[in-house]
Design a protein around this motif. Structure first.
Motif, mmCIF file in Angstrom:
data_model
loop_
_atom_site.group_PDB
_atom_site.id
_atom_site.type_symbol
_atom_site.label_atom_id
_atom_site.label_comp_id
_atom_site.label_asym_id
_atom_site.label_seq_id
_atom_site.Cartn_x
_atom_site.Cartn_y
_atom_site.Cartn_z
ATOM 1 N N SER A 64 0.839 -1.206 0.000
ATOM 2 C CA SER A 64 0.000 0.000 0.000
ATOM 3 C C SER A 64 0.863 1.240 0.000
ATOM 4 O O SER A 64 0.586 2.206 -0.726
ATOM 5 C CB SER A 64 -0.904 0.031 1.227
ATOM 6 N N GLU A 70 -5.765 -3.480 -3.251
ATOM 7 C CA GLU A 70 -6.611 -4.587 -2.811
ATOM 8 C C GLU A 70 -8.089 -4.275 -3.025
ATOM 9 O O GLU A 70 -8.864 -4.206 -2.067
ATOM 10 C CB GLU A 70 -6.349 -4.892 -1.331
ATOM 11 N N HIS A 82 -6.125 1.010 6.510
ATOM 12 C CA HIS A 82 -7.228 0.566 5.664
ATOM 13 C C HIS A 82 -8.329 1.530 5.768
ATOM 14 O O HIS A 82 -9.300 1.489 6.128
ATOM 15 C CB HIS A 82 -7.631 -0.851 6.044
HETATM 16 MG MG LIG Z 1 -2.249 -2.692 2.256
#
Ligand SMILES: [Mg+2]
Ligand SMILES: Nc1ncnc2c1ncn2[C@@H]1O[C@H](COP(=O)(O)OP(=O)(O)O)[C@@H](O)[C@H]1O
Lengths: 317, 345
Positions: free
Chosen positions: A84, A215, A317
């Motif tokens: 990420s 994702e 997230h």
């Molecule tokens: Mg990630």
């Protein structure tokens, strides 16, 4: 007729002032089916020696990656390996500690002056970001706006497209992701898969050269995953450069030109799917793929960071 | 020894007792699947849904109704309330003038309070320590000083600084010059005192609302290249409003009544007017009732406004909006009426 070319970006030609590395993008264009050589819209992404630390925690430890225009790159790796973070450095949501990232020769987030990199003003970064779309794991749709308004917002605010024009285009994009009839619905009234498809339409609305997916299906119920993957598949040969962090190995094998395996903030190996996924050279890749197949590494919502990368903060997230 | 035998027996028996029950649905299903051969399936389309009854609610409604009736009865029948006096003064010109002055004060102080409060909240969230520090200090000072002191200080500013003078810095020539006590009318002192005090509270409230918005919203907006101003005003603020509105209306309603403190400046708002009158007529209770009733009227209007404004900002935040009281009343009336009256209406 490609829907993605309907919205012209007036300032695209004006982004050449700040090139690095010089003149690579032209000869690096891959020979791919479906890519129109007359209008290469995908961006060439160059990642050179990228380091990123959060305080004492070194999350990226020297990443070098060359992503050719219109290609599809799948990034795999255990949770906490820095996937990420790498994705977020590409559109300068995370500033770099060291190294350089460029899209079509234009350095992202910085102005290069000899050996110095001066951080750009926000206005300029925002202009660069308009060419780099991003789809988040948790969708992040604007909760107080209808699906249509979500898709039309960025063209209106970032590019100054008039409302009617932006909404007409947004309708086309919603149609493209199969949600034409959900235009007036609010995100909370949509299923997860539908929300993510709206988010993809929203990212497409700026006609980006590069699309980053973090994702995109991890937050979805299993039966909703395929509808999102189908949309991404339909984009794969449309010319935009796609960079996808995913745990869906069959999908990566199917769609990717290059698979990149990351661990501990480094690229362990990269290559065509047939190599990396079917004949991995590194033990860590093999172990990871085994874990994914047996379902142990399916959902990263329970982060299991490697022992030498302590968790200072919960994952973003 | 014996007991262990017994318990062993019970454990053995228990699963046995459960097993047939567990199988029961399966047998039922088999019967169902056999039935079509014997008889056609029952037509269920005539079934009607009856909403659940809530007898407890009805009892509660009666109790509440009785209490309210008792209180109202005492209000109306107790002669000491002097309803005649209340009626006589309620629409009196001086009262209405005071009322308008109260509304004007509320409006001005509210505008200063919430406008400055928004600015302070945004400053407080700034990455610059200097800017957020200025905002913090403002809130600290204006929340720690009693409102009464602030009002009196503003009003007596002329005592501290006799002259206000705006000069040209190069020539030293005065562009504007005035005695402070001429400038500082009771109205200005009241608006400054109430407004700045309000701003300190509003800032914290608005900041709380902003913090309640998911960080992902800002991140997505930045990733889309949306400029900072639009991120604040179009993405964050509308969502923060849901958290800001309830305490904000608390504050506004508090401000309406809080304006009554301005009587110390002898500014003729509603409460000061009331005091003047009962000072003359000695009809204290009925005059206080007049003021109270007007505050109730204003608060009620604000509460209705709050309901609809909150509803507006909850668009998208809830899956389906509940019906407004008006809508549910209409639905109730429609249910009471016999069904096929479409043509008759
Ligand atoms: Mg990630
Ligand atoms: N803003 C942040 N501050 C501190 N640590 C962070 C931050 N963002 C991510 N990290 C840490 O960086 C590491 C890599 O995170 P991330 O890139 O999200 O991994 P991945 O996406 O591969 O699961 C993790 O250990 C995570 O806790």
């Amino acid at each position: 007729m490609n829907l993605l070319t309907l919205l012209r970006r007036p300032d695209r030609d004006a982004r050449a002032q700040n090139r690095y590395p010089a003149g690579r993008s032209a000869d690096a264009a891959p020979d791919r089916a479906g890519t129109d050589p007359a209008s290469p819209r995908g961006g060439q992404v160059e990642i050179r020696g990228v380091h990123k630390s959060f305080g004492d925690l070194e999350v990226l430890r020297g990443i070098d990656l060359s992503i050719s225009p219109g290609s599809v790159t799948a990034i795999l790796g255990p949770s906490g390996s820095g996937k990420s973070t790498l994705l977020r450095t590409i559109n300068h949501l995370e500033p770099l500690t060291r190294g350089l990232i460029s899209v079509d020769g234009e350095v992202i987030g910085y102005r290069r002056d000899g050996d110095l990199l001066h951080e750009l003003h926000e206005r300029q970064v925002l202009r660069q970001r308009a060419a780099i779309g991003m789809v988040f794991q948790s969708f992040n749709l604007f909760a107080h706006m209808t699906a249509l308004a979500n898709v039309a917002e960025a063209p209106r605010r970032a590019l100054g497209v008039p409302r009617r024009e932006a909404e007409a285009r947004a309708r086309e994009l919603l149609d493209l992701v199969g949600l034409a009839e959900k235009a007036e619905v609010y995100p909370r009234q949509l299923s997860g898969g539908q929300q993510q498809r709206v988010a993809i339409a929203r990212a497409l609305a700026l006609d980006p050269k590069v699309l980053l997916f973090d994702e995109p299906t991890s937050a979805l119920d299993p039966e909703l995953v395929e509808e999102v993957l189908a949309v991404i598949r339909s984009l794969a040969r449309a010319g935009t450069t796609l960079v996808i962090v995913t745990h869906e190995v069959p999908f990566a094998r199917d769609i990717a030109d290059t698979v990149v395996f990351m661990d501990h903030g480094r690229i362990v190996e990269q290559g065509p799917p047939a190599e990396v996924l079917d004949h991995p050279r590194h033990e860590r890749t093999r172990a990871f793929l085994h874990r994914v197949r047996t379902g142990l590494e399916a959902s990263p919502s329970v982060p299991d960071a490697p022992t030498d990368l302590p968790h200072h903060l919960p994952e973003d997230h | 020894m014996t007991s262990s035998v017994v318990s062993a027996e019970t454990t053995r028996r228990t699963p046995g007792a459960i097993a047939p029950a567990g199988h029961a649905p399966a047998t039922g299903a088999q019967e169902m699947s056999c039935r079509p051969e014997q008889a056609p399936p029952e037509d269920l389309s005539h079934l009607r849904v009856v909403p659940a009854r809530h007898p407890g609610r009805a009892v509660l409604a009666v109790v509440v109704g009785l209490v309210v009736a008792a209180v109202l009865y005492s209000f109306v029948t107790n002669p000491r309330w002097e309803w005649g006096v209340v009626a006589e003064w309620f629409f009196a010109e001086s009262i209405i003038r005071g009322l308008l002055e109260t509304l004007k004060l509320t409006l001005l102080a509210g505008a200063v309070g919430f406008g400055l409060g928004l600015l302070l909240a945004l400053m407080r969230l700034s990455p610059s320590t200097l800017i957020s520090g200025v905002s913090w200090t403002f809130s600290w000072i204006f929340r720690s000083t009693p409102l009464l002191v602030q009002l009196l200080l503003w009003y007596n500013l002329g005592y501290l600084y006799e002259q206000v003078r705006l000069g040209n810095p190069f020539t030293g020539q005065a562009v504007f010059e005035a005695r402070t006590s001429d400038l500082m009318t009771p109205l200005l002192a009241a608006v400054l005192g109430l407004g700045l005090h309000q701003a300190a509270y509003a800032a914290e409230m608005i900041r709380g609302g902003i913090l309640s918005v998911d960080q992902g919203q800002l991140e997505a907006a930045s990733a889309l290249g949306i400029p900072a101003r639009d991120r604040s005003l179009r993405i964050v603020m509308p969502q923060a409003m849901r958290a800001i509105l309830p305490p904000a209306f608390n504050e506004i309603i508090g401000l309406v009544k809080g304006t009554s403190i301005v009587y110390v400046l002898a500014h003729a708002e509603l409460f000061f007017t009331i005091q003047l009158i009962y000072g003359r007529t000695q009809e204290v209770l009925p005059m206080l009732l007049v003021a109270t009733l007007w505050y109730v009227v204003i608060t009620s209007a604000l509460s209705v406004a709050q309901y609809y404004i909150e509803r507006h900002y909850s668009k998208g935040a809830v899956r389906t909006l509940p019906p407004t009281p008006l809508q549910s009343l209409r639905a109730r009336l429609a249910r009471l009426r016999p069904a096929p009256t479409g043509a008759a209406a």
